[in-house]
Design a protein around this motif. Structure first.
Motif, mmCIF file in Angstrom:
data_model
loop_
_atom_site.group_PDB
_atom_site.id
_atom_site.type_symbol
_atom_site.label_atom_id
_atom_site.label_comp_id
_atom_site.label_asym_id
_atom_site.label_seq_id
_atom_site.Cartn_x
_atom_site.Cartn_y
_atom_site.Cartn_z
ATOM 1 N N VAL A 75 -2.536 27.220 15.433
ATOM 2 C CA VAL A 75 -3.737 26.433 15.736
ATOM 3 C C VAL A 75 -4.242 25.721 14.487
ATOM 4 N N MET A 76 -4.235 26.420 13.360
ATOM 5 C CA MET A 76 -4.697 25.821 12.114
ATOM 6 C C MET A 76 -3.822 24.636 11.706
ATOM 7 N N MET A 77 -2.504 24.785 11.803
ATOM 8 C CA MET A 77 -1.616 23.689 11.425
ATOM 9 C C MET A 77 -1.753 22.522 12.405
ATOM 10 N N THR A 78 -1.966 22.833 13.695
ATOM 11 C CA THR A 78 -2.174 21.772 14.677
ATOM 12 C C THR A 78 -3.434 20.974 14.356
ATOM 13 N N MET A 79 -4.514 21.668 13.998
ATOM 14 C CA MET A 79 -5.761 20.979 13.675
ATOM 15 C C MET A 79 -5.597 20.096 12.436
ATOM 16 N N MET A 80 -4.935 20.612 11.404
ATOM 17 C CA MET A 80 -4.742 19.814 10.194
ATOM 18 C C MET A 80 -3.810 18.634 10.456
ATOM 19 N N SER A 81 -2.753 18.848 11.241
ATOM 20 C CA SER A 81 -1.832 17.759 11.577
ATOM 21 C C SER A 81 -2.542 16.675 12.375
ATOM 22 N N TYR A 134 9.988 29.293 11.370
ATOM 23 C CA TYR A 134 9.269 28.076 10.986
ATOM 24 C C TYR A 134 9.480 26.960 12.007
ATOM 25 N N GLY A 135 10.608 26.980 12.681
ATOM 26 C CA GLY A 135 10.829 25.998 13.736
ATOM 27 C C GLY A 135 9.736 26.048 14.793
ATOM 28 N N PHE A 136 9.319 27.260 15.152
ATOM 29 C CA PHE A 136 8.227 27.393 16.132
ATOM 30 C C PHE A 136 6.911 26.889 15.555
ATOM 31 N N LEU A 137 6.629 27.203 14.293
ATOM 32 C CA LEU A 137 5.377 26.741 13.690
ATOM 33 C C LEU A 137 5.374 25.231 13.506
ATOM 34 N N TYR A 138 6.525 24.664 13.186
ATOM 35 C CA TYR A 138 6.623 23.227 12.933
ATOM 36 C C TYR A 138 6.333 22.397 14.181
ATOM 37 N N MET A 139 6.419 23.019 15.352
ATOM 38 C CA MET A 139 6.056 22.319 16.580
ATOM 39 C C MET A 139 4.606 21.859 16.549
ATOM 40 N N ALA A 140 3.784 22.508 15.748
ATOM 41 C CA ALA A 140 2.385 22.100 15.618
ATOM 42 C C ALA A 140 2.282 20.675 15.101
ATOM 43 N N GLN A 141 3.199 20.289 14.214
ATOM 44 C CA GLN A 141 3.216 18.911 13.719
ATOM 45 C C GLN A 141 3.530 17.939 14.850
ATOM 46 N N GLY A 142 4.400 18.335 15.770
ATOM 47 C CA GLY A 142 4.695 17.495 16.924
ATOM 48 C C GLY A 142 3.487 17.303 17.816
ATOM 49 N N ILE A 143 2.731 18.375 18.033
ATOM 50 C CA ILE A 143 1.508 18.257 18.826
ATOM 51 C C ILE A 143 0.515 17.346 18.124
ATOM 52 N N GLY A 144 0.390 17.491 16.794
ATOM 53 C CA GLY A 144 -0.506 16.632 16.037
ATOM 54 C C GLY A 144 -0.125 15.171 16.120
ATOM 55 N N SER A 145 1.194 14.900 16.140
ATOM 56 C CA SER A 145 1.647 13.510 16.215
ATOM 57 C C SER A 145 1.354 12.892 17.574
ATOM 58 N N VAL A 183 11.826 9.969 18.002
ATOM 59 C CA VAL A 183 12.255 10.575 16.738
ATOM 60 C C VAL A 183 11.360 11.752 16.369
ATOM 61 N N ILE A 184 10.042 11.547 16.413
ATOM 62 C CA ILE A 184 9.101 12.585 15.999
ATOM 63 C C ILE A 184 9.129 13.773 16.957
ATOM 64 N N VAL A 185 9.160 13.489 18.260
ATOM 65 C CA VAL A 185 9.158 14.573 19.251
ATOM 66 C C VAL A 185 10.421 15.418 19.125
ATOM 67 N N LEU A 186 11.589 14.779 19.008
ATOM 68 C CA LEU A 186 12.828 15.538 18.889
ATOM 69 C C LEU A 186 12.895 16.286 17.563
ATOM 70 N N GLN A 187 12.377 15.675 16.524
ATOM 71 C CA GLN A 187 12.398 16.311 15.205
ATOM 72 C C GLN A 187 11.563 17.584 15.186
ATOM 73 N N THR A 188 10.458 17.593 15.882
ATOM 74 C CA THR A 188 9.527 18.724 15.825
ATOM 75 C C THR A 188 9.685 19.702 16.988
ATOM 76 N N TRP A 189 9.807 19.208 18.200
ATOM 77 C CA TRP A 189 9.799 20.107 19.351
ATOM 78 C C TRP A 189 11.134 20.804 19.582
ATOM 79 N N LEU A 190 12.209 20.300 19.002
ATOM 80 C CA LEU A 190 13.491 21.000 19.077
ATOM 81 C C LEU A 190 13.710 21.907 17.867
ATOM 82 N N SER A 191 12.728 21.963 16.970
ATOM 83 C CA SER A 191 12.927 22.689 15.724
ATOM 84 C C SER A 191 13.220 24.182 15.896
#
Length: 419
Positions: free
Chosen positions: A234-240, A360-371, A66-74
């Motif tokens: 990078v910043m969003m990935t670190m915070m996530s 934003y879809g590209f930036l939101y992938m950072a949340q997927g990496i964080g997860s 769920v999380i990977v598809l939600q973020t990496w397909l964004s």
């Protein structure tokens, strides 16, 4: 970057003013309708495990899907929303999310669970989340932080409204009936709200964006070639990653600290902290978004991220005090959840609105990496060292580094950026 407060334009008609707030409410409803597949998942794991005769680890792969598809397909989901408009795509996303619940009620094996709950809920929630964020930054050029924070908060708060009814029905009617009933209700409610969504048009005299916001629209390909985007990524990935280290292991380290079952205000510290944290994690999104509309995105990032670092530090120093643990954990989540309002509004301020959803879809992938990184890294580091202190050391370092980067690097880089 200080952002001048722009008053509501006198040219904005009362009809336009009403319309954009209606769009915000509709977006909030759609976001609330898709929050349960993620936040209420834990209530169904035991039932799926017993019915499919498998172990918890195999069941939990569904949540990862769920999380990977939600973020990496964004990025793809954002492109489709930009191309075909929000109404149809977001309605389809809400229906897919509900369909994931309905169909998963009838699965008889793990593959079926992955291809129903995992696939449909992951793709569906991703379309809705990205689509609603992209829509709000267009309708509220003068209040992007607040508007994105409101709908992002809806994604967290939606589960508060459904958790207890779902838990009650689970106990009385079983998990299959519960999945079908709530899958239908949430899918229809979200799709109905989506059918009234629309992009702002030429007739909508919206107020201008802040003076420092970009007046040029940067396409995804050009954005991906810019250093400022990758700094934000990078910043969003670190915070996530840091935030999800805490979220994924919260129960484990509270038990190791010996405070999980200590009574605070008549309630056990762990469930009390989880309840309060969910509330502050939602409230922080519109609050800091609103603050950033007034004092600037990077200034707000620095305040929030450094506040989280301080809260984590104090929580660890007084980790054997249950009351302090509950209070400081609330502050920690208040300093983390705002990434979902600050980063999308900063991105749109920098790269414009025409491609806002795809960008934003590209930036939101950072949340997927964080997860992917957060939970496993925290667990591995704890197993290797036998202590949670190195984990929290990394979290504090990430918070401080990201806060400093916001002021010292992102702020001047955004100011100098020219597409």
């Amino acid at each position: 970057m200080p952002v001048a407060v722009t008053p509501v334009s006198t040219s904005m008609t009362q009809a336009t003013l009403s319309t954009r707030w209606t769009q915000l409410v509709l977006g909030l409803i759609a976001m609330m309708s898709i929050s349960s597949p993620q936040y209420v998942w834990t209530l169904f794991t035991k039932s799926f495990q017993d019915n499919l005769h498998t172990n918890l680890a195999a069941i939990q792969i569904t949540f990862s899907i769920v999380i990977v598809l939600q973020t990496w397909l964004s990025p793809l989901q954002g492109y489709l929303v930009d191309k075909f408009g929000p109404r149809l795509l977001i309605a389809i996303g809400c229906l897919m999310s509900g369909l994931g619940w309905v169909t998963s009620a009838y699965v008889t094996n793990l593959a079926g669970l992955y291809f129903t709950y995992g696939l449909f809920c992951g793709v569906g929630t991703g379309i809705v989340y990205i689509g609603i964020i992209g829509l709000m930054v267009r309708w509220f050029p003068d209040r992007r932080g607040f508007a994105t924070g409101m709908v992002a908060a809806g994604y967290g708060f939606g589960a508060i409204a459904t958790t207890f009814p779902i838990d009650t029905m689970l106990r009385s009617e079983g998990y299959q009936h519960t999945l079908v009933v709530f899958g239908v209700i949430l899918g229809i409610v979200g799709a109905a709200a989506a059918l009234f969504l629309r992009m702002p048009g030429p007739a909508d005299a919206l107020p201008p964006a802040p003076a420092m916001a970009s007046t040029r629209d940067v396409a995804p390909k050009a954005m991906l070639r810019s250093k400022v985007f990758w700094l934000m990524f990078v910043m969003m990935t670190m915070m996530s990653t840091g935030g999800l280290m805490i979220i994924s292991q919260f129960a484990a380290f509270s038990r190791d600290f010996g405070v999980a079952s200590v009574m605070v205000f008549g309630l056990a510290a762990l469930p009390l902290a989880l309840t309060v944290d969910r509330i502050t994690n939602g409230l922080t999104r519109p609050f800091f978004g609103w603050v950033s509309d007034r004092i600037g995105r990077e200034n707000t990032m620095a305040i929030a991220f450094l506040m989280e670092a301080a809260a984590v530090t104090i929580m660890i120093l007084f980790r054997d005090n249950a009351l302090v643990f509950v209070c400081l954990s609330a502050v920690v989540f208040f300093g983390w959840g705002e990434i979902f309002s600050l980063f999308p509004s900063t991105l749109t301020d920098t790269f414009g609105t025409q491609y806002a959803t795809t960008n934003y879809g590209f930036l939101y992938m950072a949340q997927g990496i964080g997860s992917v990184l957060g939970g496993p890294l925290a667990a591995l580091l704890h197993d290797a060292t036998g202590s949670w202190l190195p984990v929290f050391g990394i979290i504090i370092a990430l918070d401080i580094l990201t806060g400093v980067l916001a002021l010292a690097v992102l702020k001047p880089m955004r100011k100098a950026y020219s597409p």
